[in-house]
Design a protein around this motif. Structure first.
Motif, PDB file in Angstrom:
ATOM      1  N   ARG A   1       0.838  -1.208   0.000  1.00  0.00           N
ATOM      2  CA  ARG A   1       0.000   0.000   0.000  1.00  0.00           C
ATOM      3  C   ARG A   1       0.876   1.263   0.000  1.00  0.00           C
ATOM      4  N   GLY A   2       1.929   1.241   0.820  1.00  0.00           N
ATOM      5  CA  GLY A   2       2.827   2.393   0.883  1.00  0.00           C
ATOM      6  C   GLY A   2       3.572   2.616  -0.415  1.00  0.00           C
ATOM      7  N   HIS A   3       4.044   1.511  -1.044  1.00  0.00           N
ATOM      8  CA  HIS A   3       4.751   1.634  -2.321  1.00  0.00           C
ATOM      9  C   HIS A   3       3.854   2.251  -3.388  1.00  0.00           C
ATOM     10  N   VAL A   4       2.583   1.814  -3.424  1.00  0.00           N
ATOM     11  CA  VAL A   4       1.661   2.321  -4.437  1.00  0.00           C
ATOM     12  C   VAL A   4       1.350   3.799  -4.177  1.00  0.00           C
ATOM     13  N   GLN A   5       1.057   4.140  -2.924  1.00  0.00           N
ATOM     14  CA  GLN A   5       0.710   5.530  -2.633  1.00  0.00           C
ATOM     15  C   GLN A   5       1.878   6.470  -2.916  1.00  0.00           C
ATOM     16  N   ARG A   6       3.115   5.980  -2.736  1.00  0.00           N
ATOM     17  CA  ARG A   6       4.284   6.818  -3.013  1.00  0.00           C
ATOM     18  C   ARG A   6       4.337   7.216  -4.496  1.00  0.00           C
ATOM     19  N   LEU A   7       3.858   6.335  -5.370  1.00  0.00           N
ATOM     20  CA  LEU A   7       3.850   6.656  -6.795  1.00  0.00           C
ATOM     21  C   LEU A   7       3.052   7.918  -7.087  1.00  0.00           C
ATOM     22  N   PHE A   8       1.973   8.111  -6.318  1.00  0.00           N
ATOM     23  CA  PHE A   8       1.074   9.228  -6.605  1.00  0.00           C
ATOM     24  C   PHE A   8       1.585  10.556  -6.047  1.00  0.00           C
ATOM     25  N   HIS A   9       2.826  10.558  -5.598  1.00  0.00           N
ATOM     26  CA  HIS A   9       3.495  11.813  -5.301  1.00  0.00           C
ATOM     27  C   HIS A   9       4.206  12.355  -6.547  1.00  0.00           C
ATOM     28  N   THR A  10       4.328  11.510  -7.570  1.00  0.00           N
ATOM     29  CA  THR A  10       4.994  11.939  -8.804  1.00  0.00           C
ATOM     30  C   THR A  10       4.056  11.887 -10.010  1.00  0.00           C
ATOM     31  N   ILE A  11       2.965  11.127  -9.916  1.00  0.00           N
ATOM     32  CA  ILE A  11       1.965  11.084 -10.983  1.00  0.00           C
ATOM     33  C   ILE A  11       0.592  11.306 -10.364  1.00  0.00           C
ATOM     34  N   ASN A  12      -0.365  11.680 -11.206  1.00  0.00           N
ATOM     35  CA  ASN A  12      -1.743  11.861 -10.739  1.00  0.00           C
ATOM     36  C   ASN A  12      -2.590  10.622 -10.959  1.00  0.00           C
ATOM     37  N   LEU A  13      -2.301   9.901 -12.039  1.00  0.00           N
ATOM     38  CA  LEU A  13      -3.086   8.735 -12.411  1.00  0.00           C
ATOM     39  C   LEU A  13      -2.181   7.651 -12.963  1.00  0.00           C
ATOM     40  N   LEU A  14      -2.684   6.442 -12.929  1.00  0.00           N
ATOM     41  CA  LEU A  14      -2.007   5.282 -13.512  1.00  0.00           C
ATOM     42  C   LEU A  14      -2.958   4.665 -14.512  1.00  0.00           C
ATOM     43  N   LEU A  15      -2.479   4.331 -15.707  1.00  0.00           N
ATOM     44  CA  LEU A  15      -3.291   3.695 -16.741  1.00  0.00           C
ATOM     45  C   LEU A  15      -2.863   2.246 -16.909  1.00  0.00           C
ATOM     46  N   THR A  16      -3.834   1.317 -16.806  1.00  0.00           N
ATOM     47  CA  THR A  16      -3.552  -0.112 -16.953  1.00  0.00           C
ATOM     48  C   THR A  16      -4.712  -0.788 -17.685  1.00  0.00           C
ATOM     49  N   PRO A  17      -4.512  -2.034 -18.111  1.00  0.00           N
ATOM     50  CA  PRO A  17      -5.667  -2.824 -18.530  1.00  0.00           C
ATOM     51  C   PRO A  17      -6.541  -3.148 -17.312  1.00  0.00           C
ATOM     52  N   VAL A  18      -7.734  -3.620 -17.558  1.00  0.00           N
ATOM     53  CA  VAL A  18      -8.550  -4.201 -16.485  1.00  0.00           C
ATOM     54  C   VAL A  18      -8.164  -5.662 -16.304  1.00  0.00           C
ATOM     55  N   GLN A  19      -7.909  -6.318 -17.398  1.00  0.00           N
ATOM     56  CA  GLN A  19      -7.488  -7.719 -17.384  1.00  0.00           C
ATOM     57  C   GLN A  19      -6.613  -7.946 -18.605  1.00  0.00           C
ATOM     58  N   PRO A  20      -5.779  -8.966 -18.594  1.00  0.00           N
ATOM     59  CA  PRO A  20      -4.823  -9.123 -19.692  1.00  0.00           C
ATOM     60  C   PRO A  20      -5.434  -9.633 -20.988  1.00  0.00           C
ATOM     61  N   PHE A  21      -6.662 -10.116 -20.928  1.00  0.00           N
ATOM     62  CA  PHE A  21      -7.323 -10.570 -22.142  1.00  0.00           C
ATOM     63  C   PHE A  21      -8.755 -10.081 -22.112  1.00  0.00           C
ATOM     64  N   ALA A  22      -9.273  -9.753 -23.275  1.00  0.00           N
ATOM     65  CA  ALA A  22     -10.624  -9.214 -23.399  1.00  0.00           C
ATOM     66  C   ALA A  22     -11.633 -10.267 -22.960  1.00  0.00           C
ATOM     67  N   PRO A  23     -12.907  -9.918 -22.809  1.00  0.00           N
ATOM     68  CA  PRO A  23     -13.887 -10.816 -22.190  1.00  0.00           C
ATOM     69  C   PRO A  23     -13.739 -12.276 -22.573  1.00  0.00           C
ATOM     70  N   LEU A  24     -13.779 -13.105 -21.554  1.00  0.00           N
ATOM     71  CA  LEU A  24     -13.624 -14.547 -21.737  1.00  0.00           C
ATOM     72  C   LEU A  24     -14.926 -15.183 -22.197  1.00  0.00           C
ATOM     73  N   THR A  25     -14.819 -16.255 -22.957  1.00  0.00           N
ATOM     74  CA  THR A  25     -16.005 -17.041 -23.248  1.00  0.00           C
ATOM     75  C   THR A  25     -16.397 -17.798 -21.984  1.00  0.00           C
ATOM     76  N   LEU A  26     -17.676 -18.146 -21.878  1.00  0.00           N
ATOM     77  CA  LEU A  26     -18.119 -18.912 -20.716  1.00  0.00           C
ATOM     78  C   LEU A  26     -17.417 -20.263 -20.649  1.00  0.00           C
ATOM     79  N   THR A  27     -17.109 -20.833 -21.798  1.00  0.00           N
ATOM     80  CA  THR A  27     -16.413 -22.126 -21.817  1.00  0.00           C
ATOM     81  C   THR A  27     -15.052 -22.001 -21.157  1.00  0.00           C
TER      82      THR A  27
END
Length: 468
Positions: free
Chosen positions: A365-391
């Motif tokens: 938690r501390g490592h992550v919060q420290r990042l926001f002293h130098t940036i305002n936002l972080l951009l990432t995927p939500v998941q590494p692959f787009a919606p999965l099939t039910l199978t």
């Protein structure tokens, strides 16, 4: 009426509120329209666990009566929304996706439900969820379907809220997130999801999965709408001593199409390892869009999340075991195998192991919060692959490492308590939505709404809707 009746169900929440406030349409008409749509479509989508039609129409009539005398309770006045079936609503059962609770009628409202009522919102019903808000649905419950394609995963616990919002069965919804349950359904259903800072929203009257991980948030069709909903429910609550004392800002006050002065961090390596081509293309397009809006894109190195992801399951398990102590193991026969297994895993964790998890979590938690002293936002995927099939999702347990990979961009921010915004960012070749995630420092939800609204001012992904 100034809009076509066929388009009313896909209005943004703010648009619906404006029509009601200007008396161009009544809350009663919109509520009846959505209830008719729920009747027509939800037999296939299964997004609602309970529809509260009579109560909703009565609330809509009351809202119209106030509107007629010039009274407005705020930006939600008369607007029909859905409530995740974790939240107590007085006079109705709160099933939490479980048979053990499905007939227990609540004798009071959750704080957030009371705040919605105070704001004049119309509560259409309670959206369906996984058992106890964990990973799988109870065997007796038909899971929600993805309105874009029933053969694809609609997300996890808050999938009912995501499907209902995407399909035009409400103008927004309440949801919750313990490991990804706002973000995965928002991404899979092509809607906007806002997970606030832990403690920003009261959890009083909200069924617990793992209280130190549980975040109550919102789903809507735009960042503006998500911010409106959050503004209505956020703030300190004496009934929940873990709710934060900081005042709630106007989340729409800083909205502008100019993002100059914002620094958005991107970790190119973290965002690309085992991430599919469609998601990487959506990220690249988002980076260009934010740059065009004036934001400064900054390459960063995000802390390694492998241990945090591994720690999430035992952390959740031990808290779930405590949360269910009143009914488990005494009523174990009414539990599905997946939720029962996580509770049993919680019993098996030693105090030493749990303390080590807590110490690692504090450091992360501390490592992550420290990042926001130098940036305002972080951009990432939500998941590494787009919606999965039910199978594919049904065989997750048979694919070593796949669950951890799926959680890579979600559960770390439940462990750290940071707020996130999920935005529609494109479509796969199969026509399924792709979601993007912005992360902010603690209590910086206004920055998320500002950036999300700016992005949506120059993109059209959030205006795309599934064909009924």
């Amino acid at each position: 009426m100034t809009v076509k009746a066929t388009s009313l169900h896909y209005l943004e929440l703010a648009e619906a509120a404006t029509l009601i406030r200007n008396r161009e349409i009544s809350s009663y008409e919109l509520t009846r329209l959505l209830l008719e749509r729920i009747t027509a479509l939800d037999g296939e989508l299964h997004s609602y666990a309970l529809v509260m039609a009579d109560a909703a129409l009565a609330q809509a009539e009351a809202a119209d009566a106030e509107t007629a005398t010039g009274i407005s309770r705020g930006p939600l006045h008369g607007v029909p929304i859905a409530i995740k079936d974790l939240c107590q609503v007085k006079g109705f059962p709160t099933g939490a996706g479980m048979t053990v609770h499905q007939h227990v009628v609540s004798d009071e409202d959750a704080t957030i439900v009371q705040r919605l009522k105070d704001g004049g919102a119309v509560l259409l019903g309670k959206s369906q969820l996984t058992e106890g808000a964990y990973s799988d649905h109870h065997p007796s419950i038909t899971p929600p379907r993805n309105p874009w394609n029933a053969g694809y995963w609609p997300g996890i616990s808050s999938s009912g809220s995501g499907a209902a919002t995407a399909a035009g069965l409400c103008y927004g919804s309440l949801a919750s997130d313990t490991g990804g349950s706002i973000r995965w359904p928002a991404a899979a259903n092509g809607v906007t999801g806002l997970k606030p800072t832990w403690g920003r929203v009261s959890r009083y009257g909200v069924f617990e999965l793992a209280p130190s991980l549980d975040h109550v948030g919102t789903m809507a069709r735009s960042a503006v709408d998500a911010g409106i909903l959050l503004g209505a429910i956020a703030g300190n609550d004496p009934k929940d001593p873990t709710s934060l004392l900081e005042p709630v800002p106007n989340y729409l006050a800083t909205i502008t199409d100019d993002l100059r002065g914002l620094r958005i961090g991107v970790d190119p390596a973290w965002n690309s390892i085992d991430v599919d081509a469609g998601t990487q293309a959506a990220l690249a397009e988002a980076i260009r869009a934010f740059s065009d809006l004036g934001a400064e894109m900054v390459n960063i190195q995000f802390p390694d999340v492998a241990q945090t992801v591994a720690d999430w399951v035992p952390n959740c398990a031990i808290e779930a075991a405590v949360a269910h102590k009143a009914t488990y193991p005494e009523q174990k026969s009414q539990y599905g195998s997946v939720l029962a297994s996580v509770i049993e895993a919680g019993y098996a964790i030693s105090a030493m192991e749990y303390q080590e998890i807590l110490l690692r979590r504090m450091a992360f938690r501390g490592h992550v919060q420290r990042l926001f002293h130098t940036i305002n936002l972080l951009l990432t995927p939500v998941q590494p692959f787009a919606p999965l099939t039910l199978t594919r999702i049904q065989t997750l347990g048979e694919q070593p490492g796949l669950i951890a990979m799926l959680q890579r961009y979600t559960c770390p921010f439940d462990m750290s308590g940071h707020p996130t915004l999920t935005l529609p960012g494109g479509f796969t070749q199969a026509g399924m939505p792709i979601g993007l995630q912005l992360v902010a420092g603690h209590l910086d939800e206004a920055v998320l709404v500002r950036a999300g609204a700016a992005f949506q001012s120059i993109s059209a992904w959030h205006h795309c809707h599934p064909v009924a």
